[in-house]
Design a protein around this motif. Sequence first.
Motif: not given
Length: 252
Positions: A99-120
């Motif tokens: 099931e594809h989870v559709e997000l509001e553009s503002e939500t996706l933008q905030e998620l993009e800005e606040r998400f980070a991937l850290i290599y251990t």
Amino acid sequence: MRFHTFLPTLGSGTGNFQVVGVPKGSGLGTSSILSGACVKAIFEFFGQEVSDDDLYDIVLCMEQTMSTGGGWQDQVGGVTPGIKFITTKPGIDQKIQVEHVELESETLQELEERFALIYTGQRRLARNLLRDVVGNYIGSRRESLEALAEMEKTAVLMKFELQCGNIDGFAELLNTHWELSKQLDKGSTNTCIDQIFVSIEDLIDGRFISGAGGGGFLQVIMKKGVTRQMLSRRLHEVFQDSGVDVWETRFI
């Protein structure tokens, strides 16, 4: 969720191809994603169509044949674009529902800005960890069964919070999921991972691991106003040149 990682380039290819340095034991599901790409390429070479469901099943069989211990989640996540809610019922014959989870553009933008991937900086083999997890489940270990039941509920709530545009609520549930993962298998974390999370405690709201844990990449939701550059500087201050760092990503 599916995101694209901008990886360090090891060498340039021709046409649309580029060689990138994905660390072995990254937890990003690269064995399943690579298998999916190979299956897709073979079908295209022979001029045949392959459905997503058939591709998922073929890769699952490949993973078992190669004894890498993979399931179906990585190829579903890597082949199918977007943020997804994936379910299936118990049984040998898995009927995967995506099931594809559709997000509001503002939500996706905030998620993009606040998400980070850290290599251990640590590599690990998922199959060793997965054997322990499956063994505990088959052996009816109480803590494992309770964790799996709670994970199912947590996933539904995470989807709900994202659809509501509540990234803070999503981050809280990510923390809950992390605690459940450690309850499911103590090998999902180690001293290095714990130290990384402690060192950035004041910069993040949510934390999780990619894959089975024990190394590879960590996923975090940063506090509002915190940037990846700030996160990277903190990690460099604490871990110097050990390889612990933030990698560039975006959702696709």
